[in-house]
Design a protein around this motif. Structure first.
Motif, PDB file in Angstrom:
ATOM      1  N   MET A  26     -17.408  19.262  37.466  1.00  0.00           N
ATOM      2  CA  MET A  26     -16.305  20.227  37.342  1.00  0.00           C
ATOM      3  C   MET A  26     -15.537  20.329  38.661  1.00  0.00           C
ATOM      4  SD  MET A  26     -15.143  21.771  34.846  1.00  0.00           S
ATOM      5  CE  MET A  26     -13.945  22.982  34.403  1.00  0.00           C
ATOM      6  N   ASP A  27     -16.285  20.317  39.786  1.00  0.00           N
ATOM      7  CA  ASP A  27     -15.639  20.387  41.084  1.00  0.00           C
ATOM      8  C   ASP A  27     -14.688  19.210  41.282  1.00  0.00           C
ATOM      9  OD1 ASP A  27     -17.137  22.574  41.407  1.00  0.00           O
ATOM     10  OD2 ASP A  27     -18.394  21.814  43.035  1.00  0.00           O
ATOM     11  N   THR A  28     -15.157  18.019  40.833  1.00  0.00           N
ATOM     12  CA  THR A  28     -14.313  16.833  40.957  1.00  0.00           C
ATOM     13  C   THR A  28     -13.012  17.031  40.197  1.00  0.00           C
ATOM     14  OG1 THR A  28     -16.373  15.605  40.922  1.00  0.00           O
ATOM     15  CG2 THR A  28     -14.349  14.321  40.797  1.00  0.00           C
ATOM     16  N   PHE A  29     -13.107  17.664  39.024  1.00  0.00           N
ATOM     17  CA  PHE A  29     -11.910  17.927  38.219  1.00  0.00           C
ATOM     18  C   PHE A  29     -10.942  18.818  38.991  1.00  0.00           C
ATOM     19  CE2 PHE A  29      -9.947  20.804  35.021  1.00  0.00           C
ATOM     20  CZ  PHE A  29      -9.101  19.878  34.445  1.00  0.00           C
ATOM     21  N   TYR A  30     -11.465  19.881  39.614  1.00  0.00           N
ATOM     22  CA  TYR A  30     -10.606  20.786  40.385  1.00  0.00           C
ATOM     23  C   TYR A  30      -9.930  20.056  41.548  1.00  0.00           C
ATOM     24  CZ  TYR A  30     -12.595  24.881  38.035  1.00  0.00           C
ATOM     25  OH  TYR A  30     -12.964  25.816  37.122  1.00  0.00           O
ATOM     26  N   VAL A  31     -10.694  19.239  42.256  1.00  0.00           N
ATOM     27  CA  VAL A  31     -10.116  18.538  43.407  1.00  0.00           C
ATOM     28  C   VAL A  31      -9.069  17.531  42.933  1.00  0.00           C
ATOM     29  CG1 VAL A  31     -10.627  17.113  45.417  1.00  0.00           C
ATOM     30  CG2 VAL A  31     -12.215  18.894  44.752  1.00  0.00           C
ATOM     31  N   ALA A  32      -9.357  16.860  41.783  1.00  0.00           N
ATOM     32  CA  ALA A  32      -8.376  15.913  41.250  1.00  0.00           C
ATOM     33  C   ALA A  32      -7.082  16.634  40.884  1.00  0.00           C
ATOM     34  CB  ALA A  32      -8.961  15.199  40.032  1.00  0.00           C
ATOM     35  N   LEU A  33      -7.213  17.823  40.294  1.00  0.00           N
ATOM     36  CA  LEU A  33      -6.023  18.630  39.978  1.00  0.00           C
ATOM     37  C   LEU A  33      -5.272  18.987  41.260  1.00  0.00           C
ATOM     38  CD1 LEU A  33      -6.823  21.313  37.245  1.00  0.00           C
ATOM     39  CD2 LEU A  33      -5.135  19.498  37.175  1.00  0.00           C
TER      40      LEU A  33
END
Lengths: 347, 92
Positions: free
Chosen positions: B1-8
């Protein structure tokens, strides 16, 4: 660190460098100002990525509001000055186009000697910074000592403990620097800035609604950050800047802020932060402690008191910076000033 | 999920970087100012994403400051140049 995070950090670094270069080299000062405002915002993001929320808060408070307002307002003064300059008349815009920031906003051509001096000092600073990073002791230097004494400092946040307790001297002198800057402005132009004038543009419905909603929120946020400084990132400086920004907001809408107060109250407001530090330091010396050493049992309350005084002073000073610049060379301001001076001479 | 936030967050940074074209091309002073505003508003979103990704709620306070103070520049611009210059003002 994961690849996405490296990607984000790399992108932020690249953006910072591009913005810094553009701020230096844009063809007009107005464009430079926009780049510089954007640079401040990205810098706040960079501090967040470096896990330094205290610095990010300070950068955000200065960079988003105050800095942009000072730059744009100063450009307006430049533009007006250049209008009275007969050489600038030839650069009239074509009909139908109104020149907001005329000749005065064109970037002055660079002189070689200052350029060399600036580049050399920037290079020297870069070398010193790299050396400081290389020589950073293992385990973060004084971090352990700061954490160890946290219980005795009267606050729960190590950064506030350093700023207000361990190194109160530094914070006191920083408040002094702001006061000195204010005195410098007084010396350069008298106290005209305090005689506020009505803005030429009265606020419309949208703006007055916005200000009614925003100004109380700003003051609330300032109080919140001041209180928060005891246990989390926040504190007097961030709080003071937001307080000053609330004053700037009211002034931009033509509200009287400082001229409603008696001149003595204004002077007290400006001096409060520096003065309270000095009184505490002196009292500590008289009772046989070190300068600015708090009695351990009451350290928390005293720190809150000193911080509140500092925040009020920082707010006043920052507002006064803007108020002075904003009313410079407005004839009404000088009349008010003369009237106020006349009033002061009464025995 | 953290990766998703950073990608956003990366996507949002690319967005503000793209907006720099308006500072370069203008044509009006207001267009250029809007870029600074976009940095402020997108900055709020970025900070909230980073607060979630890193689990540091203190970053939300930075977002709060962005949201409260970014409007000052626009108000200053409008009040010092606004009605006198009209909507089509060109600065150079």
């Amino acid at each position: 660190m994961r690849p996405v995070e490296i990607g984000l950090d790399g992108l932020l670094c690249l953006l910072l460098l591009v913005l810094a270069w553009k701020a230096l080299r844009a063809p007009h000062l107005y464009q430079s100002a926009i780049y510089f405002i954007a640079l401040g915002l990205v810098m706040a993001l960079a501090w967040v990525r470096l896990a330094a929320p205290d610095v990010a808060l300070a950068e955000a408070a200065i960079g988003t509001g105050l800095l942009g307002v000072l730059l744009i307002d100063s450009l307006r003064v430049f533009a007006r000055d250049s209008k009275t300059d007969p050489d600038a008349e030839s650069e009239e815009p074509p009909p139908g186009e109104i020149n907001v920031y005329p000749a005065g906003s064109a970037r002055p051509s660079g002189r070689t000697l200052p350029m060399i001096l600036v580049t050399a000092s920037c290079g020297l600073l870069a070398i010193l910074l790299v050396e400081a990073i290389i020589e950073l002791p293992d385990g973060g230097g004084l971090t352990a000592a700061a954490q160890e004494n946290l219980e005795r400092s009267g606050v729960d946040h190590p950064v506030t403990a350093v700023l207000l307790n361990y190194r109160g001297y530094d914070t006191w002198l920083e408040v002094g620097v702001l006061l000195l800057a204010m005195l410098g402005i007084f010396c350069a132009g008298g106290r005209v800035g305090f005689a506020e004038t009505r803005q030429s543009n009265p606020p419309g419905h949208l703006l007055s609604w916005l200000i009614r909603a925003l100004a109380p929120l700003m003051i609330l946020a300032a109080a919140y950050l001041l209180w928060l400084g005891k246990l989390a990132p926040g504190g007097a400086f961030q709080s003071g800047v937001i307080l000053g920004s609330a004053g700037i907001l009211l002034r931009l809408a033509g509200f009287q802020v400082i001229s409603r107060l008696p001149p003595l109250a204004v002077k007290l407001g400006l001096l409060l932060g520096f003065g309270v530090f000095l009184i505490f330091g002196g009292a500590a010396l008289l009772t046989g402690r070190a300068f600015l050493e708090y009695p351990e049992a009451r350290a928390g309350e005293l720190i809150l008191l000193v911080e509140t005084a500092a925040a009020v002073s920082i707010g006043f000073t920052i507002f006064a910076f803007f108020a002075y610049l904003n009313s410079r060379d407005q004839p009404e301001a000088q009349e008010n000033h003369a009237r106020e001076e006349g009033g002061n001479q009464k025995p | 999920m953290d990766t998703f936030y950073v990608a956003l967050a990366i996507f949002l940074v690319l967005n503000v970087a793209a907006s720099l074209i308006r500072v370069i091309r203008g044509p009006t002073a207001a267009d250029r100012l809007m870029t600074a505003q976009l940095f402020g508003t997108t900055g709020v979103a970025l900070l909230l994403l980073l607060a979630e990704a890193s689990g540091q709620p203190a970053f939300r306070n930075v977002a709060l400051i962005f949201a409260l103070l970014a409007i000052l520049i626009v108000i200053c611009f409008v009040q010092t140049t606004g009605s006198a210059a009209g909507p089509g003002n060109r600065e150079a």
